[in-house]
Scaffold this motif. Structure first.
Motif, PDB file in Angstrom:
ATOM      1  N   SER A 136       0.849  -1.187   0.000  1.00  0.00           N
ATOM      2  CA  SER A 136       0.000   0.000   0.000  1.00  0.00           C
ATOM      3  C   SER A 136       0.885   1.238   0.000  1.00  0.00           C
ATOM      4  O   SER A 136       1.997   1.210   0.499  1.00  0.00           O
ATOM      5  CB  SER A 136      -0.909   0.029   1.205  1.00  0.00           C
ATOM      6  N   GLN A 137       0.389   2.324  -0.593  1.00  0.00           N
ATOM      7  CA  GLN A 137       1.172   3.534  -0.711  1.00  0.00           C
ATOM      8  C   GLN A 137       1.302   4.181   0.648  1.00  0.00           C
ATOM      9  O   GLN A 137       0.352   4.394   1.363  1.00  0.00           O
ATOM     10  CB  GLN A 137       0.473   4.471  -1.688  1.00  0.00           C
TER      11      GLN A 137
ATOM     12  N   ASN B 298      11.180   3.792  10.095  1.00  0.00           N
ATOM     13  CA  ASN B 298      12.561   3.585  10.509  1.00  0.00           C
ATOM     14  C   ASN B 298      13.452   4.614   9.816  1.00  0.00           C
ATOM     15  O   ASN B 298      14.364   5.178  10.421  1.00  0.00           O
ATOM     16  CB  ASN B 298      12.966   2.160  10.143  1.00  0.00           C
ATOM     17  N   ASN B 299      13.194   4.806   8.525  1.00  0.00           N
ATOM     18  CA  ASN B 299      13.901   5.838   7.778  1.00  0.00           C
ATOM     19  C   ASN B 299      13.058   6.274   6.593  1.00  0.00           C
ATOM     20  O   ASN B 299      12.066   5.616   6.249  1.00  0.00           O
ATOM     21  CB  ASN B 299      15.293   5.355   7.305  1.00  0.00           C
TER      22      ASN B 299
ATOM     23  N   GLN C  42      13.554   7.765   2.502  1.00  0.00           N
ATOM     24  CA  GLN C  42      14.555   7.875   1.436  1.00  0.00           C
ATOM     25  C   GLN C  42      13.974   8.658   0.264  1.00  0.00           C
ATOM     26  O   GLN C  42      12.766   8.631   0.028  1.00  0.00           O
ATOM     27  CB  GLN C  42      14.970   6.472   0.970  1.00  0.00           C
TER      28      GLN C  42
ATOM     29  N   ALA D 197      10.527   3.398   5.017  1.00  0.00           N
ATOM     30  CA  ALA D 197      10.919   2.073   5.466  1.00  0.00           C
ATOM     31  C   ALA D 197      10.545   1.914   6.928  1.00  0.00           C
ATOM     32  O   ALA D 197      10.869   2.783   7.746  1.00  0.00           O
ATOM     33  CB  ALA D 197      12.412   1.870   5.274  1.00  0.00           C
ATOM     34  N   SER D 198       9.888   0.806   7.232  1.00  0.00           N
ATOM     35  CA  SER D 198       9.601   0.472   8.616  1.00  0.00           C
ATOM     36  C   SER D 198      10.557  -0.638   9.025  1.00  0.00           C
ATOM     37  O   SER D 198      11.661  -0.696   8.505  1.00  0.00           O
ATOM     38  CB  SER D 198       8.136   0.050   8.744  1.00  0.00           C
ATOM     39  N   ASN D 199      10.171  -1.524   9.891  1.00  0.00           N
ATOM     40  CA  ASN D 199      11.092  -2.564  10.342  1.00  0.00           C
ATOM     41  C   ASN D 199      10.903  -3.882   9.623  1.00  0.00           C
ATOM     42  O   ASN D 199      11.435  -4.896  10.044  1.00  0.00           O
ATOM     43  CB  ASN D 199      10.955  -2.772  11.847  1.00  0.00           C
ATOM     44  N   ASP D 200      10.142  -3.873   8.528  1.00  0.00           N
ATOM     45  CA  ASP D 200      10.033  -5.089   7.725  1.00  0.00           C
ATOM     46  C   ASP D 200      10.842  -4.878   6.444  1.00  0.00           C
ATOM     47  O   ASP D 200      11.701  -4.008   6.391  1.00  0.00           O
ATOM     48  CB  ASP D 200       8.567  -5.408   7.427  1.00  0.00           C
ATOM     49  N   TYR D 201      10.580  -5.671   5.458  1.00  0.00           N
ATOM     50  CA  TYR D 201      11.373  -5.629   4.234  1.00  0.00           C
ATOM     51  C   TYR D 201      10.855  -4.635   3.215  1.00  0.00           C
ATOM     52  O   TYR D 201      11.437  -4.469   2.163  1.00  0.00           O
ATOM     53  CB  TYR D 201      11.411  -7.020   3.597  1.00  0.00           C
ATOM     54  N   LYS D 202       9.728  -3.999   3.518  1.00  0.00           N
ATOM     55  CA  LYS D 202       9.097  -3.173   2.499  1.00  0.00           C
ATOM     56  C   LYS D 202       9.665  -1.765   2.465  1.00  0.00           C
ATOM     57  O   LYS D 202       9.987  -1.169   3.487  1.00  0.00           O
ATOM     58  CB  LYS D 202       7.597  -3.058   2.769  1.00  0.00           C
ATOM     59  N   LEU D 203       9.728  -1.238   1.250  1.00  0.00           N
ATOM     60  CA  LEU D 203       9.996   0.175   1.036  1.00  0.00           C
ATOM     61  C   LEU D 203       8.789   0.682   0.259  1.00  0.00           C
ATOM     62  O   LEU D 203       8.533   0.228  -0.861  1.00  0.00           O
ATOM     63  CB  LEU D 203      11.280   0.338   0.236  1.00  0.00           C
TER      64      LEU D 203
ATOM     65  N   PHE E 191       6.702   3.407  -1.738  1.00  0.00           N
ATOM     66  CA  PHE E 191       6.952   4.593  -2.554  1.00  0.00           C
ATOM     67  C   PHE E 191       5.689   5.416  -2.759  1.00  0.00           C
ATOM     68  O   PHE E 191       4.580   4.880  -2.831  1.00  0.00           O
ATOM     69  CB  PHE E 191       7.479   4.176  -3.929  1.00  0.00           C
ATOM     70  N   GLY E 192       5.892   6.718  -2.911  1.00  0.00           N
ATOM     71  CA  GLY E 192       4.822   7.603  -3.325  1.00  0.00           C
ATOM     72  C   GLY E 192       4.740   7.637  -4.838  1.00  0.00           C
ATOM     73  O   GLY E 192       5.494   6.970  -5.540  1.00  0.00           O
TER      74      GLY E 192
END
Lengths: 114, 110
Positions: free
Chosen positions: B1-2, B30-31, B33, B92-98, B100-101
């Motif tokens: 999800s966006q 978490n960060n 980018q 980015a949270s604490n899982d593997y997903k990034l 994007f907007g």
């Protein structure tokens, strides 16, 4: 572009064809990703592999089948696609350490489904 | 999800001017980018800012992060024609997903 390579760069296929997209990373990363980018839409995460194990499958139709034989290579096998699957398919890699860091992207494969 | 949403959707500026774009997001991160994409190519990572940082610089780029408002901004100073591209924020949270907007398309006019 030498960090993450993708082949082919362009692909035109019919709905009954079977083809594969290939991605290779030369960065020693432990995670690899497939994204789909359609016009006017955000990047859609399709699959994530960490240390060759699939850790994310984002409700992607079964006509897309990923394969990660080792930490440097990632494939996306395509079969019986639909015209709406036409898009830019991007591969990326990163070093996963307590969260996702910088991702390195390949140049993408422009896929057209007729 | 966006997760991230950029604003504005498009921006046209004169060479030498500054370009500012914003990103808002919904959940804790978490960060965050920022990436650049030239037409039909892969994305290029520009800068990463962690949740405990407020500002970061890289060359002509300045990124701010306000976790209380769940927003970030990217400033490109002294823009050049080569800065013409689409710019994306990703969270980015604490899982593997990034996540994007949809991106901001920047056009720098000579």
């Amino acid at each position: 572009e030498t960090g993450v390579t993708q082949t082919p760069r362009h692909l035109v296929m019919g709905m009954t064809n079977k083809k594969s997209l290939k991605c290779e990373q030369h960065l020693g990363h432990n995670a690899m990703y497939w994204y789909k980018q359609s016009a006017k839409k955000p990047l859609e995460l399709m699959f994530v592999y960490s240390l060759e194990e699939r850790v994310e499958n984002n409700s992607v139709p079964s006509r897309f089948s990923p394969e990660c034989p080792n930490s440097s290579h990632l494939f996306l096998h395509l079969h019986t696609l639909q015209p709406e699957d036409s898009a830019l398919y991007l591969c990326a890699s990163s070093q996963f350490v307590q969260g996702v860091g910088e991702q390195f992207f390949g140049p993408g494969t422009r896929l057209t489904v007729l | 999800s966006q997760q991230g949403e950029e604003d504005p959707q498009a921006l046209s500026i004169q060479e030498g001017e500054n370009a500012t774009m914003n990103c808002s997001y919904k959940t804790s991160i978490n960060n965050l980018q920022w990436y650049r994409q030239n037409s039909g190519r892969g994305l290029v990572h520009l800068i990463l800012i962690r949740s405990n940082e407020r500002e970061k610089h890289s060359g002509r780029l300045r990124v701010t992060l306000d976790t209380s408002k769940k927003s970030s901004s990217l400033l490109i100073t002294a823009s050049r024609a080569a800065d013409t591209a689409s710019y994306f924020c990703a969270t980015a949270s604490n899982d593997y997903k990034l996540s994007f907007g949809a991106g901001t398309t920047v056009t720098v006019r000579a």
